[in-house]
Design a protein around this motif. Structure first.
Motif, short mmCIF file in Angstrom:
data_model
loop_
_atom_site.label_atom_id
_atom_site.label_comp_id
_atom_site.label_asym_id
_atom_site.label_seq_id
_atom_site.Cartn_x
_atom_site.Cartn_y
_atom_site.Cartn_z
N ARG A 224 -6.03 2.45 -3.69
CA ARG A 224 -5.37 3.38 -4.12
C ARG A 224 -5.35 3.11 -5.78
O ARG A 224 -4.77 2.04 -6.05
CB ARG A 224 -3.88 3.52 -3.67
N LEU A 225 -5.59 4.23 -6.40
CA LEU A 225 -5.61 4.09 -7.95
C LEU A 225 -4.27 3.95 -8.52
O LEU A 225 -3.20 4.41 -8.04
CB LEU A 225 -5.99 5.42 -8.62
N GLY A 226 -3.99 2.97 -9.36
CA GLY A 226 -2.82 2.39 -10.18
C GLY A 226 -1.97 1.53 -9.25
O GLY A 226 -1.00 1.33 -9.57
N THR A 227 -2.52 1.00 -8.12
CA THR A 227 -1.83 0.24 -7.37
C THR A 227 -2.47 -1.44 -7.32
O THR A 227 -2.26 -2.12 -6.32
CB THR A 227 -1.76 0.45 -6.11
N ASP A 228 -3.31 -1.66 -8.13
CA ASP A 228 -3.93 -2.84 -8.04
C ASP A 228 -4.65 -3.32 -6.65
O ASP A 228 -4.51 -4.23 -6.38
CB ASP A 228 -2.95 -3.99 -8.48
N GLY A 229 -5.45 -2.21 -6.09
CA GLY A 229 -5.93 -2.28 -4.90
C GLY A 229 -5.26 -2.24 -3.75
O GLY A 229 -5.84 -2.91 -2.61
N TRP A 230 -4.01 -1.61 -3.46
CA TRP A 230 -3.34 -1.54 -2.44
C TRP A 230 -4.12 -0.48 -1.46
O TRP A 230 -4.74 0.40 -2.14
CB TRP A 230 -2.00 -0.91 -2.85
N ALA A 231 -4.14 -0.81 -0.21
CA ALA A 231 -5.02 -0.19 0.85
C ALA A 231 -6.35 -0.40 0.64
O ALA A 231 -7.02 0.31 1.31
CB ALA A 231 -4.38 1.26 0.81
N SER A 232 -6.96 -1.38 -0.29
CA SER A 232 -8.45 -1.75 -0.22
C SER A 232 -8.88 -2.41 1.06
O SER A 232 -7.67 -3.11 1.87
CB SER A 232 -8.39 -2.37 -1.29
N THR A 233 -9.89 -2.62 1.11
CA THR A 233 -10.75 -3.62 2.20
C THR A 233 -9.91 -5.00 1.90
O THR A 233 -9.55 -5.58 2.97
CB THR A 233 -11.97 -3.59 2.01
N ALA A 234 -9.81 -5.45 0.72
CA ALA A 234 -9.34 -6.85 0.72
C ALA A 234 -7.89 -6.95 0.94
O ALA A 234 -7.54 -7.90 1.56
CB ALA A 234 -9.56 -7.14 -1.24
N HIS A 235 -7.00 -5.74 0.51
CA HIS A 235 -5.92 -5.81 1.02
C HIS A 235 -5.65 -6.18 2.48
O HIS A 235 -4.68 -6.74 3.04
CB HIS A 235 -5.04 -4.69 0.65
N LEU A 236 -6.50 -5.36 3.28
CA LEU A 236 -6.37 -5.43 4.64
C LEU A 236 -6.89 -6.74 5.17
O LEU A 236 -6.34 -7.11 6.39
CB LEU A 236 -7.29 -4.32 5.31
N ALA A 237 -7.96 -7.35 4.60
CA ALA A 237 -8.32 -8.54 5.08
C ALA A 237 -7.39 -9.52 4.77
O ALA A 237 -7.13 -10.45 5.72
CB ALA A 237 -9.69 -8.93 4.34
#
Length: 830
Positions: free
Chosen positions: A101-114
């Motif tokens: 999610r933009l502006g959240t430093d990768g929150w809800a990204s694939t890396a976040h999930l991993a």
């Protein structure tokens, strides 16, 4: 502690082939005997449809925004055990590995999930435009976040073994294993449109393509290594997710909730139905395009996401169901409509009339809406009290006018959107219609509120019909050659199916396979626009066509569609006894007549299935024209039968415009020795290019040279030449194979449906079916929203015949639904 073998398949960016690889791995492991659970990072509805097709299990989503971080591990565990325990879970990522999610430093990204799931990551990288630089990319991905464990790499779109070996060496020098290499011309992909990939449920040929993808994945990737990586994932400490229950509802009788499904409504989360069942509801799926009534005993309606804008024409013809849904909603049956459901309940979408329970119209918009949002209920709604706060997402390319009502369903980031209505005047809203998608596992209070309404609401003035009676059918006076809204046909030979279509009709009259060219072909055309300042040069196109058929370049003539080839043929024809075999495409005879040549007709007989008896062709005929497979009959004449028509001094012309709908084309007369034979081909039907005009002729060098002498300069455009080159490569051939397989399945579906109605369609081998339905039926089908090709403009056929283009089963079933009603009503009147 719970053991869940698992891995994440990620990518350096979107468009790297992540979905193709992930689905291929799921399918290959499943076919190897593993029980595979699948999940998708993010809110995507489409990819999980392919996951379900590959694994035979529900495709699920893991999204920290929609579900909350605390539910990710429980939902992962739930997916790994339902409906049965899985051997491993394959999680497909979203966008680039660290894109969230933009502006959240990768929150809800694939890396976040991993990171949340402690899952090892396998990265897919498109290497088509780089070599050693790929290693630098892998190094960056591996070291950017120490909490993300990159366990391996899959190289995609390799141009050659030499190329992939260079990349492999540079990556493995980092200590990162390369788990496989997929070649550039693997030729397996899912088609896309305005919201991404076309859902698997809309592609009957998807299973065939999936089989090939599974085979290629097993061939090129190290499946054992992938299983080993998944098995090394650490155990997890959590309890699997379970849907909420309600003591207040547990003692009540089950209430039936109608859930929209079918090809137009493919988007809903698996947990939605699981949550409703736990709350004493019985979800029953119905198809708004095919079913003429809601499920019996419906006491609630859930209309999820999908593509009603794509299927609006077919949906709008199901008048009985539209009226019943409208009555149900206006009577106060609790109804939730998300995105596609909102469109379905609107008055119209792109001019196609729909339910009309929500006071708005919708239309396609050039701008895509795709975002995560925070939603707050401004007042009490069907889904919650005022102030209810949820996380959701929007994903659509339509706009409604007006955009919301006086009582909005939500405030999306502060802006009103959607409709919260009380159409029956019950003092409490019973209709919730919005573009917003929510995940009921993340917000179970929404499901509970809806289930409570289903259990306690008594709709006013809504009683479902007890039997499926058809709407009244009128029979217009049919005058030969005339129909409402269409002028009298002055020359049947000049009539073409495109004149029978118009906005608002489902087009089964035109035999073009696609509504738009494939994405990759459209891109090739866009790339060629920069060359339009120069005059066209078709030499490369001629070489490509010659290579494709294994003939010399001097035997090929690119043309502006098959129509130009017929005109050129008429210009060189000096026949004393020309013969055209009918019924067939009328353009060859029309071209001859325009050139002052009156051919003799040989009419084939319906009683023997329009098959060709070579003895019926006059022995002294020096020009013979026949289609194969023949338009409009769909009959494929055996190669041997046509070969027997070859004679010294005769030119045998075969119109093979639809031969590319036949697997491997064994009956084509294109070959190294073509003395006395001329074959004409069209590329417009298969590739959705009727507006571009691309075709070619193949014959002896002498005949091709004669045709070329009469061809105007530059009649074949640069874009048409681009199409001729592009559609001969290996990727295009793979796509044609998929199209042939799909057409075969769809055609059998159509033939079976027509026979079930008591009709006797001609046994077609191609992308259309000829059937005798009776005088006036075509006109009546037109009144009910379906354009069928009239038969009486083909010599040898009368007004009782129609030609029906093969379309997907969803569209065909809608047509069969209306045809059954028309035929039954006509029998009743007779």
């Amino acid at each position: 502690m719970v053991r869940i073998p698992r891995l994440v398949i990620a990518a350096a960016a979107s468009g790297q082939g992540k979905t193709t690889v992930a689905v291929g791995v799921m399918a290959a492991l499943t076919r190897a005997g593993h029980v595979v659970a699948a999940a998708k990072v993010g809110p995507d509805f489409i990819d999980p449809g392919y996951h379900a097709l590959a694994t035979g299990r529900p495709g699920r989503n893991l999204d920290p925004w929609l579900q909350g971080e605390q539910r990710i591990l429980p939902l992962l565990a739930h997916g790994a055990r339902a409906p049965e325990p899985a051997d491993l879970t394959v999680i497909e990522g979203v966008m680039g590995l660290f894109d969230g999610r933009l502006g959240t430093d990768g929150w809800a990204s694939t890396a976040h999930l991993a990171t949340l799931t402690s899952s090892p990551v396998v990265v897919v990288i498109d290497i088509s435009s780089a070599s050693r630089t790929v290693a630098a990319t892998v190094h960056g991905l591996r070291t950017f976040d120490p909490n993300v464990h990159v366990a391996g790499v899959i190289l995609n779109k390799a141009g050659s073994t030499r190329h992939s070996d260079e990349v492999r060496r540079s990556v493995e020098q980092l200590g990162v294993p390369v788990l496989g290499v997929l070649p550039r011309d693997a030729g397996v992909s899912a088609p896309s449109r305005h919201l991404g990939l076309v859902p698997a449920a809309e592609r009957p040929e998807a299973a065939t393509a999936l089989d090939r993808l599974a085979e290629q994945t097993a061939e090129f990737l190290d499946l054992d290594a992938l299983v080993e990586i998944a098995s090394a994932a650490p155990d997890l400490d959590m309890e699997p997710w379970s849907p909420i229950t309600s003591p207040a509802l547990s003692g009540m009788p089950s209430r039936r909730v109608a859930i929209a499904g079918g090809r137009a409504f493919t988007f809903r989360y698996a947990e939605t139905e699981e949550q409703l069942r736990a709350l004493g509801c019985e979800p029953v799926v119905f198809d708004p395009a095919l079913d003429t009534s809601l499920p019996s005993g419906t006491q609630g309606i859930y209309l999820g996401g999908g593509f009603p804008e794509v299927h609006a024409a077919a949906l709008s013809t199901n008048h009985r169901l539209l009226a019943e849904v409208r009555d149900a909603v206006l009577s106060g049956v609790p109804t939730v409509a998300e995105c596609a459901g909102l469109l379905y309940l609107s008055q119209a979408v792109d001019g196609h009339g729909l339910v009309g329970a929500v006071p708005t119209t919708a239309a396609m918009h050039p701008r895509l809406t795709l975002r995560y949002v925070t939603a707050i209920a401004p007042d009490e709604t069907l889904l919650g009290p005022a102030g209810t706060r949820v996380h959701g997402h929007e994903f659509h390319r339509t706009r409604t006018t007006p955009g919301h009502g006086d009582r909005a369903a939500w405030l999306l980031d502060g802006s009103p959107e959607g409709w919260s209505l009380d159409p029956a005047g019950t003092s409490s809203p019973t209709l919730h219609a919005s573009y917003l998608h929510t995940h009921w596992a993340g917000h179970p209070e929404l499901a509970l509120r809806f289930a409570e309404a289903v259990h306690t609401t008594t709709p006013a003035n809504f009683a479902q019909p007890t039997e499926a009676t058809g709407a009244g059918v009128t029979f217009p006076n049919v005058i030969a050659g005339q129909e409402p809204g269409h002028p009298e046909i002055s020359d049947p030979l000049e009539h073409h199916g495109d004149s029978e279509t118009e906005p608002g009709l489902v087009d089964l009259a035109v035999n073009v396979r696609l509504t738009t060219p494939p994405t990759w072909l459209a891109q090739r055309l866009r790339d060629s626009i920069g060359d339009l300042a120069a005059y066209p040069d078709v030499r490369d196109a001629r070489r490509a066509i010659a290579r494709r058929h294994g003939v010399g370049e001097e035997m090929v003539l690119p043309t502006s569609g098959a129509a130009e080839a017929f005109v050129l043929l008429a210009r060189i024809a000096h026949a004393s006894r020309p013969v055209v075999v009918h019924p067939q495409f009328t353009e060859p005879e029309a071209a001859l007549r325009r050139a002052g040549i009156t051919p003799e007709r040989v009419l084939l007989d319906a009683t023997n299935g329009f098959t060709l008896d070579p003895d019926r062709i006059p022995a002294d005929a020096d020009l013979v024209i026949i289609g194969n497979p023949t338009n409009p009959t769909g009959v494929l004449h055996p190669r041997g039968t046509l070969e027997s028509l070859r004679r010294p001094g005769r030119l045998l012309v075969i119109d093979e415009a639809f031969m590319d709908t036949i697997a491997r084309e064994p009956d084509s007369l294109i070959g190294a020795e073509m003395a006395g034979v001329l074959v004409l081909r069209s590329l417009t039907k298969t590739w959705g290019l009727a507006g571009l005009r691309a075709g070619y002729a193949v014959g002896s060098p002498a005949v091709i040279a004669a045709l070329a002498r009469h061809q105007p300069h530059w009649s074949v455009s640069t874009l048409a030449a681009t199409v001729m080159e592009a559609t001969t490569d290996s990727m295009a051939r793979h796509e044609v194979e998929d199209a042939v397989a799909a057409t075969s399945l769809w055609r059998e579906h159509l033939l079976r449906g027509l026979r079930d109605l008591g009709l006797s369609p001609v046994d077609s081998a191609t992308s259309f079916v000829l059937v005798e339905v009776g005088v006036g039926i075509r006109e009546m089908m037109r009144e009910r929203g379906y354009a069928l090709r009239r038969g009486d403009t083909f010599p040898g056929l009368g007004p009782e015949w129609v030609r029906i283009a093969v379309r997907d089963p969803h569209t065909i079933d809608g047509m069969l639904r209306e045809l059954a009603t028309v035929l039954t009503s006509k029998e009743r009147i007779a």
